[in-house]
Design a protein around this motif. Structure first.
Motif, PDB file in Angstrom:
ATOM      1  N   LEU A  56       0.821  -1.212   0.000  1.00  0.00           N
ATOM      2  CA  LEU A  56       0.000   0.000   0.000  1.00  0.00           C
ATOM      3  C   LEU A  56       0.856   1.263   0.000  1.00  0.00           C
ATOM      4  CD1 LEU A  56      -2.733  -1.055   2.605  1.00  0.00           C
ATOM      5  CD2 LEU A  56      -3.090  -0.684   0.165  1.00  0.00           C
ATOM      6  N   MET A  57       2.043   1.192   0.595  1.00  0.00           N
ATOM      7  CA  MET A  57       2.915   2.361   0.689  1.00  0.00           C
ATOM      8  C   MET A  57       3.767   2.572  -0.565  1.00  0.00           C
ATOM      9  SD  MET A  57       4.244   1.990   4.643  1.00  0.00           S
ATOM     10  CE  MET A  57       5.172   3.538   4.634  1.00  0.00           C
ATOM     11  N   LEU A  58       4.081   1.493  -1.271  1.00  0.00           N
ATOM     12  CA  LEU A  58       5.008   1.571  -2.407  1.00  0.00           C
ATOM     13  C   LEU A  58       4.619   2.600  -3.474  1.00  0.00           C
ATOM     14  CD1 LEU A  58       6.198  -2.100  -3.051  1.00  0.00           C
ATOM     15  CD2 LEU A  58       7.640  -0.101  -2.586  1.00  0.00           C
ATOM     16  N   PRO A  59       3.346   2.722  -3.862  1.00  0.00           N
ATOM     17  CA  PRO A  59       2.997   3.705  -4.910  1.00  0.00           C
ATOM     18  C   PRO A  59       3.368   5.143  -4.554  1.00  0.00           C
ATOM     19  CG  PRO A  59       1.199   2.153  -4.574  1.00  0.00           C
ATOM     20  CD  PRO A  59       2.175   1.918  -3.471  1.00  0.00           C
ATOM     21  N   PHE A  60       3.565   5.428  -3.267  1.00  0.00           N
ATOM     22  CA  PHE A  60       3.879   6.796  -2.840  1.00  0.00           C
ATOM     23  C   PHE A  60       5.362   6.970  -2.496  1.00  0.00           C
ATOM     24  CE2 PHE A  60      -0.410   5.544  -1.540  1.00  0.00           C
ATOM     25  CZ  PHE A  60      -1.170   6.488  -2.214  1.00  0.00           C
ATOM     26  N   ALA A  61       6.171   5.972  -2.863  1.00  0.00           N
ATOM     27  CA  ALA A  61       7.579   5.979  -2.455  1.00  0.00           C
ATOM     28  C   ALA A  61       8.515   6.632  -3.473  1.00  0.00           C
ATOM     29  CB  ALA A  61       8.045   4.551  -2.188  1.00  0.00           C
ATOM     30  N   ARG A  62       8.036   6.949  -4.652  1.00  0.00           N
ATOM     31  CA  ARG A  62       8.922   7.464  -5.702  1.00  0.00           C
ATOM     32  C   ARG A  62       9.704   8.717  -5.298  1.00  0.00           C
ATOM     33  NH1 ARG A  62       7.243   8.511 -12.056  1.00  0.00           N
ATOM     34  NH2 ARG A  62       9.348   9.023 -12.784  1.00  0.00           N
ATOM     35  N   PRO A  63       9.087   9.672  -4.579  1.00  0.00           N
ATOM     36  CA  PRO A  63       9.859  10.872  -4.200  1.00  0.00           C
ATOM     37  C   PRO A  63      11.042  10.583  -3.283  1.00  0.00           C
ATOM     38  CG  PRO A  63       7.501  11.267  -3.981  1.00  0.00           C
ATOM     39  CD  PRO A  63       7.668   9.805  -4.198  1.00  0.00           C
ATOM     40  N   TYR A  64      11.114   9.368  -2.733  1.00  0.00           N
ATOM     41  CA  TYR A  64      12.158   9.049  -1.760  1.00  0.00           C
ATOM     42  C   TYR A  64      13.293   8.209  -2.339  1.00  0.00           C
ATOM     43  CZ  TYR A  64       8.320  10.493   1.261  1.00  0.00           C
ATOM     44  OH  TYR A  64       7.296  11.196   1.841  1.00  0.00           O
ATOM     45  N   THR A  65      13.294   7.995  -3.663  1.00  0.00           N
ATOM     46  CA  THR A  65      14.332   7.158  -4.267  1.00  0.00           C
ATOM     47  C   THR A  65      15.719   7.770  -4.110  1.00  0.00           C
ATOM     48  OG1 THR A  65      13.822   8.191  -6.404  1.00  0.00           O
ATOM     49  CG2 THR A  65      12.776   6.065  -5.942  1.00  0.00           C
ATOM     50  N   GLY A  66      15.809   9.096  -4.209  1.00  0.00           N
ATOM     51  CA  GLY A  66      17.102   9.752  -4.030  1.00  0.00           C
ATOM     52  C   GLY A  66      17.639   9.575  -2.627  1.00  0.00           C
ATOM     53  N   ALA A  67      16.752   9.694  -1.639  1.00  0.00           N
ATOM     54  CA  ALA A  67      17.170   9.512  -0.246  1.00  0.00           C
ATOM     55  C   ALA A  67      17.607   8.071   0.003  1.00  0.00           C
ATOM     56  CB  ALA A  67      16.023   9.882   0.691  1.00  0.00           C
ATOM     57  N   ALA A  68      16.945   7.121  -0.647  1.00  0.00           N
ATOM     58  CA  ALA A  68      17.319   5.714  -0.492  1.00  0.00           C
ATOM     59  C   ALA A  68      18.710   5.456  -1.069  1.00  0.00           C
ATOM     60  CB  ALA A  68      16.290   4.813  -1.165  1.00  0.00           C
ATOM     61  N   ALA A  69      18.998   6.069  -2.216  1.00  0.00           N
ATOM     62  CA  ALA A  69      20.297   5.876  -2.856  1.00  0.00           C
ATOM     63  C   ALA A  69      21.433   6.484  -2.034  1.00  0.00           C
ATOM     64  CB  ALA A  69      20.276   6.495  -4.255  1.00  0.00           C
ATOM     65  N   ALA A  70      21.114   7.475  -1.205  1.00  0.00           N
ATOM     66  CA  ALA A  70      22.145   8.149  -0.418  1.00  0.00           C
ATOM     67  C   ALA A  70      22.453   7.435   0.899  1.00  0.00           C
ATOM     68  CB  ALA A  70      21.703   9.588  -0.133  1.00  0.00           C
ATOM     69  N   LEU A  71      21.713   6.387   1.211  1.00  0.00           N
ATOM     70  CA  LEU A  71      21.938   5.680   2.477  1.00  0.00           C
ATOM     71  C   LEU A  71      23.288   4.970   2.475  1.00  0.00           C
ATOM     72  CD1 LEU A  71      18.401   4.104   3.073  1.00  0.00           C
ATOM     73  CD2 LEU A  71      19.422   6.068   4.251  1.00  0.00           C
ATOM     74  N   ARG A  72      23.932   4.952   3.631  1.00  0.00           N
ATOM     75  CA  ARG A  72      25.222   4.288   3.779  1.00  0.00           C
ATOM     76  C   ARG A  72      25.021   2.824   4.166  1.00  0.00           C
ATOM     77  NH1 ARG A  72      27.486   8.383   8.229  1.00  0.00           N
ATOM     78  NH2 ARG A  72      25.500   7.670   9.113  1.00  0.00           N
ATOM     79  N   ALA A 187      11.030   9.786   7.384  1.00  0.00           N
ATOM     80  CA  ALA A 187      10.361   8.775   8.204  1.00  0.00           C
ATOM     81  C   ALA A 187       9.556   7.802   7.338  1.00  0.00           C
ATOM     82  CB  ALA A 187       9.449   9.449   9.225  1.00  0.00           C
ATOM     83  N   TYR A 188       8.982   8.305   6.244  1.00  0.00           N
ATOM     84  CA  TYR A 188       8.204   7.432   5.345  1.00  0.00           C
ATOM     85  C   TYR A 188       9.096   6.362   4.751  1.00  0.00           C
ATOM     86  CZ  TYR A 188       4.658   6.145   1.878  1.00  0.00           C
ATOM     87  OH  TYR A 188       3.730   5.460   1.138  1.00  0.00           O
ATOM     88  N   LEU A 189      10.278   6.757   4.292  1.00  0.00           N
ATOM     89  CA  LEU A 189      11.218   5.805   3.708  1.00  0.00           C
ATOM     90  C   LEU A 189      11.685   4.812   4.759  1.00  0.00           C
ATOM     91  CD1 LEU A 189      12.999   4.900   1.325  1.00  0.00           C
ATOM     92  CD2 LEU A 189      14.718   6.561   2.091  1.00  0.00           C
ATOM     93  N   TYR A 190      11.967   5.319   5.962  1.00  0.00           N
ATOM     94  CA  TYR A 190      12.372   4.432   7.054  1.00  0.00           C
ATOM     95  C   TYR A 190      11.308   3.364   7.304  1.00  0.00           C
ATOM     96  CZ  TYR A 190      13.015   2.722  11.791  1.00  0.00           C
ATOM     97  OH  TYR A 190      13.139   1.895  12.873  1.00  0.00           O
ATOM     98  N   SER A 191      10.067   3.802   7.434  1.00  0.00           N
ATOM     99  CA  SER A 191       8.982   2.867   7.728  1.00  0.00           C
ATOM    100  C   SER A 191       8.826   1.830   6.632  1.00  0.00           C
ATOM    101  CB  SER A 191       7.670   3.637   7.914  1.00  0.00           C
ATOM    102  OG  SER A 191       7.760   4.534   8.988  1.00  0.00           O
ATOM    103  N   LEU A 192       8.882   2.273   5.377  1.00  0.00           N
ATOM    104  CA  LEU A 192       8.701   1.356   4.259  1.00  0.00           C
ATOM    105  C   LEU A 192       9.796   0.297   4.235  1.00  0.00           C
ATOM    106  CD1 LEU A 192       7.312   0.451   1.673  1.00  0.00           C
ATOM    107  CD2 LEU A 192       8.622   2.202   0.430  1.00  0.00           C
ATOM    108  N   ILE A 193      11.052   0.713   4.363  1.00  0.00           N
ATOM    109  CA  ILE A 193      12.163  -0.238   4.314  1.00  0.00           C
ATOM    110  C   ILE A 193      12.094  -1.212   5.488  1.00  0.00           C
ATOM    111  CG2 ILE A 193      14.672  -0.491   4.438  1.00  0.00           C
ATOM    112  CD1 ILE A 193      14.899   2.182   2.964  1.00  0.00           C
ATOM    113  N   VAL A 194      11.763  -0.695   6.658  1.00  0.00           N
ATOM    114  CA  VAL A 194      11.690  -1.557   7.844  1.00  0.00           C
ATOM    115  C   VAL A 194      10.539  -2.546   7.720  1.00  0.00           C
ATOM    116  CG1 VAL A 194      11.161  -1.547  10.305  1.00  0.00           C
ATOM    117  CG2 VAL A 194      12.886   0.004   9.403  1.00  0.00           C
TER     118      VAL A 194
END
Length: 311
Positions: A56-72, A187-194
């Motif tokens: 349900l969350m995935l369709p709204f995750a596109r704006p966070y792809t850059g933040a995901a790529a920057a994770l260490r 926080a949205y990206l954190y929640s989705l990945i977790v």
């Protein structure tokens, strides 16, 4: 998604905040009822709840792809550990409902802020006020009363209380890790990945334990979907969104609503009764948490509440 800072948006939501909070409390209160209605293993319920929520969350995750790529790499490791702790929480807490009452399990789980306070002190050296410590002591005393009351019912009830206590400790660890991560990622990206990580942990667990993935009647699949939509989307994610319009302390008080709402629903829908000791313990837990939540622990809870409180 807001990051749980202590601010109030000047704009008003389309629906009054108190009404939305009531909707959220009712929604999260149904979590334990759905779990009680299901005969599927707790690990299967947890896996599909997290999987369907992620979808349900995935369709709204596109704006966070850059933040995901920057994770260490370290961030990804912490995300994996947080997901494992969330999975452990669901495994223990959902399992507790097989043995003890909804009221006892949810009242014990309401101790989550207390575990967060203890963890914040041990990990981050965050100090507490004397009022917060008093609230902690009252709440713990209440849990002792709940356990004492459950001993009089059966050994299984006490086992359920201990499972709920372990699940509460696990979700507090998940929230403390999140407190560090949401300082440098949405926080949205954190929640989705977790959520995805925790669902994967459950999948591995079920595979190793030989628990079937698909051999369940349509009623069970309906419950899996309801667990994802009602308590998660219309409960915890709604509370996250409300942080734009109400202070974190105000939103955090909703944690007191779940045991009350769940107990009422359990009485109406499951016919569960409470003993005098359980009532006394519940009042002490709720009273201790009121003292605690108003005792100046805004920093820890304010950073943590942007994450879905998993129940």
């Amino acid at each position: 998604m807001p990051k749980g800072r202590l601010f109030v948006n000047a704009k008003k939501p389309p629906v009054p905040v108190p009404l939305l909070m009531l909707v959220g409390i009712v929604a999260i209160s149904f979590s334990s009822i759905f779990i009680k209605w299901s005969s599927a293993p707790a690990s299967v319920q947890g896996m599909y709840r997290l999987l369907f929520t992620s979808l349900l969350m995935l369709p709204f995750a596109r704006p966070y792809t850059g933040a995901a790529a920057a994770l260490r790499k370290k961030d990804w490791l912490l995300l994996a550990v947080s997901g494992a702790m969330l999975a452990l929480h669901f495994l223990l807490w959902m399992g507790s409902l097989k043995f003890t009452s909804v009221a006892s399990s949810t009242m014990i789980m309401a101790l989550e802020p207390v575990f967060i306070m203890l963890g914040a002190y041990l990990l981050y050296k965050e100090r507490s006020t004397s009022s917060a410590i008093l609230g902690l002591a009252i709440a713990i005393f209440g849990v002792i009363f709940i356990g004492w009351g459950d001993i009089g019912l059966s050994a299984d009830n006490l086992k359920g209380d201990l499972l709920s206590l372990g699940g509460t400790a696990a979700v507090a660890a998940h929230m403390l890790i999140g407190q560090k991560l949401v300082a440098r990622m949405p926080a949205y990206l954190y929640s989705l990945i977790v959520f995805i990580s925790a669902a994967a942990v459950f999948a591995v667990y079920n595979l190793a334990a030989g628990i079937p993935f698909f051999d369940y009647p349509s009623k069970e699949w309906g419950i899996f979907v309801l667990l994802a939509v009602v308590p998660t989307v219309f409960g915890h994610i709604l509370f996250n969104w409300l942080l734009q319009y109400a202070s974190a302390t105000t939103v955090s008080m909703n944690i007191l609503g779940e045991p009350v709402g769940a107990s009422i629903l359990a009485f109406l829908l499951l016919g569960e009764q409470l003993t005098g000791l359980q009532w006394m313990g519940g009042v002490l837990v709720m009273g201790g948490l009121v003292v605690y939540l108003y005792a100046g622990r805004k920093k820890t809870l304010g950073q943590s509440e942007a994450l879905p409180n998993a129940s």
